[in-house]
Scaffold this motif. Structure first.
Motif, PDB file in Angstrom:
ATOM      1  N   ASP A  84       0.798  -1.228   0.000  1.00  0.00           N
ATOM      2  CA  ASP A  84       0.000   0.000   0.000  1.00  0.00           C
ATOM      3  C   ASP A  84       0.834   1.284   0.000  1.00  0.00           C
ATOM      4  O   ASP A  84       0.294   2.372   0.091  1.00  0.00           O
ATOM      5  N   PHE A  85       2.175   1.161  -0.090  1.00  0.00           N
ATOM      6  CA  PHE A  85       3.028   2.350  -0.119  1.00  0.00           C
ATOM      7  C   PHE A  85       4.323   2.058  -0.865  1.00  0.00           C
ATOM      8  O   PHE A  85       5.033   1.103  -0.558  1.00  0.00           O
ATOM      9  N   ILE A  86       4.623   2.895  -1.847  1.00  0.00           N
ATOM     10  CA  ILE A  86       5.909   2.870  -2.550  1.00  0.00           C
ATOM     11  C   ILE A  86       6.458   4.288  -2.493  1.00  0.00           C
ATOM     12  O   ILE A  86       5.812   5.233  -2.937  1.00  0.00           O
ATOM     13  N   GLY A  87       7.613   4.427  -1.893  1.00  0.00           N
ATOM     14  CA  GLY A  87       8.205   5.743  -1.769  1.00  0.00           C
ATOM     15  C   GLY A  87       9.348   5.713  -0.779  1.00  0.00           C
ATOM     16  O   GLY A  87      10.059   4.719  -0.666  1.00  0.00           O
ATOM     17  N   ARG A  88       9.491   6.793  -0.043  1.00  0.00           N
ATOM     18  CA  ARG A  88      10.518   6.899   0.980  1.00  0.00           C
ATOM     19  C   ARG A  88       9.864   7.315   2.285  1.00  0.00           C
ATOM     20  O   ARG A  88       8.914   8.078   2.305  1.00  0.00           O
ATOM     21  N   ARG A  89      10.394   6.771   3.391  1.00  0.00           N
ATOM     22  CA  ARG A  89       9.804   7.036   4.711  1.00  0.00           C
ATOM     23  C   ARG A  89      10.920   7.193   5.731  1.00  0.00           C
ATOM     24  O   ARG A  89      11.923   6.497   5.685  1.00  0.00           O
ATOM     25  N   SER A  90      10.734   8.127   6.666  1.00  0.00           N
ATOM     26  CA  SER A  90      11.718   8.308   7.741  1.00  0.00           C
ATOM     27  C   SER A  90      11.546   7.204   8.763  1.00  0.00           C
ATOM     28  O   SER A  90      10.457   6.642   8.921  1.00  0.00           O
ATOM     29  N   ASN A  91      12.633   6.886   9.458  1.00  0.00           N
ATOM     30  CA  ASN A  91      12.564   5.856  10.504  1.00  0.00           C
ATOM     31  C   ASN A  91      11.957   6.397  11.787  1.00  0.00           C
ATOM     32  O   ASN A  91      11.337   5.663  12.542  1.00  0.00           O
ATOM     33  N   GLU A  92      12.135   7.692  12.012  1.00  0.00           N
ATOM     34  CA  GLU A  92      11.638   8.314  13.243  1.00  0.00           C
ATOM     35  C   GLU A  92      10.613   9.376  12.897  1.00  0.00           C
ATOM     36  O   GLU A  92      10.593   9.930  11.793  1.00  0.00           O
ATOM     37  N   ALA A  93       9.801   9.704  13.874  1.00  0.00           N
ATOM     38  CA  ALA A  93       8.784  10.751  13.687  1.00  0.00           C
ATOM     39  C   ALA A  93       9.461  12.117  13.600  1.00  0.00           C
ATOM     40  O   ALA A  93      10.491  12.349  14.248  1.00  0.00           O
ATOM     41  N   VAL A  94       8.896  12.977  12.806  1.00  0.00           N
ATOM     42  CA  VAL A  94       9.380  14.360  12.733  1.00  0.00           C
ATOM     43  C   VAL A  94       8.653  15.162  13.806  1.00  0.00           C
ATOM     44  O   VAL A  94       7.523  14.826  14.180  1.00  0.00           O
ATOM     45  N   PRO A  95       9.256  16.205  14.339  1.00  0.00           N
ATOM     46  CA  PRO A  95       8.568  17.016  15.348  1.00  0.00           C
ATOM     47  C   PRO A  95       7.236  17.545  14.818  1.00  0.00           C
ATOM     48  O   PRO A  95       7.136  17.932  13.653  1.00  0.00           O
ATOM     49  N   ALA A  96       6.249  17.545  15.662  1.00  0.00           N
ATOM     50  CA  ALA A  96       4.904  17.979  15.252  1.00  0.00           C
ATOM     51  C   ALA A  96       4.858  19.438  14.802  1.00  0.00           C
ATOM     52  O   ALA A  96       4.033  19.796  13.972  1.00  0.00           O
ATOM     53  N   ASP A  97       5.762  20.269  15.349  1.00  0.00           N
ATOM     54  CA  ASP A  97       5.743  21.680  14.981  1.00  0.00           C
ATOM     55  C   ASP A  97       6.689  22.015  13.829  1.00  0.00           C
ATOM     56  O   ASP A  97       6.901  23.172  13.496  1.00  0.00           O
ATOM     57  N   ALA A  98       7.281  20.999  13.201  1.00  0.00           N
ATOM     58  CA  ALA A  98       8.206  21.228  12.087  1.00  0.00           C
ATOM     59  C   ALA A  98       7.459  21.512  10.799  1.00  0.00           C
ATOM     60  O   ALA A  98       6.348  21.045  10.582  1.00  0.00           O
ATOM     61  N   ALA A  99       8.099  22.283   9.967  1.00  0.00           N
ATOM     62  CA  ALA A  99       7.553  22.570   8.642  1.00  0.00           C
ATOM     63  C   ALA A  99       8.441  21.917   7.607  1.00  0.00           C
ATOM     64  O   ALA A  99       9.617  21.731   7.813  1.00  0.00           O
TER      65      ALA A  99
END
Length: 100
Positions: A85-100
């Motif tokens: 259901d997903f082809i692409g790139r993904r980070s291993n860790e969550a990004v900060p919620a307030d990041a842009a």
């Protein structure tokens, strides 16, 4: 000789026929989103819901940055992922919620 009013009607009818005969166009774009765990997702598709299209090399090589209000932009590491259901790139860790 065709009067101006009749000419307008003929042109309008011709444009309407061309408009009805034309197929809607679709295009693929690079999308950046987050998943339920807050990880960054980079994928390529016609819409944000279309996450299974092959990622072109130029998109696969893209560098993604996260920026908080107080800090300089920080590169996010993205790993290549090919799932059902997903082809692409993904980070291993969550990004900060307030990041842009």
């Amino acid at each position: 000789m065709i009067c101006p009013r009749s000419r307008c009607r003929v042109l309008l009818a011709a444009f309407m026929l061309v408009g009805f005969a034309a197929r809607p166009s679709a295009a693929h774009f690079a999308w950046l989103a987050t998943d339920e765990q807050g990880r960054a997702l980079l994928f390529f598709g016609e819409s944000p819901e279309d996450r299974t299209y092959h990622v072109p090399d130029a998109v696969a090589k893209a560098v993604v940055f996260a920026r908080n209000a107080d800090e300089k932009p920080k590169a996010i590491e993205l790993a290549a992922v090919e799932e059902e259901d997903f082809i692409g790139r993904r980070s291993n860790e969550a990004v900060p919620a307030d990041a842009a």
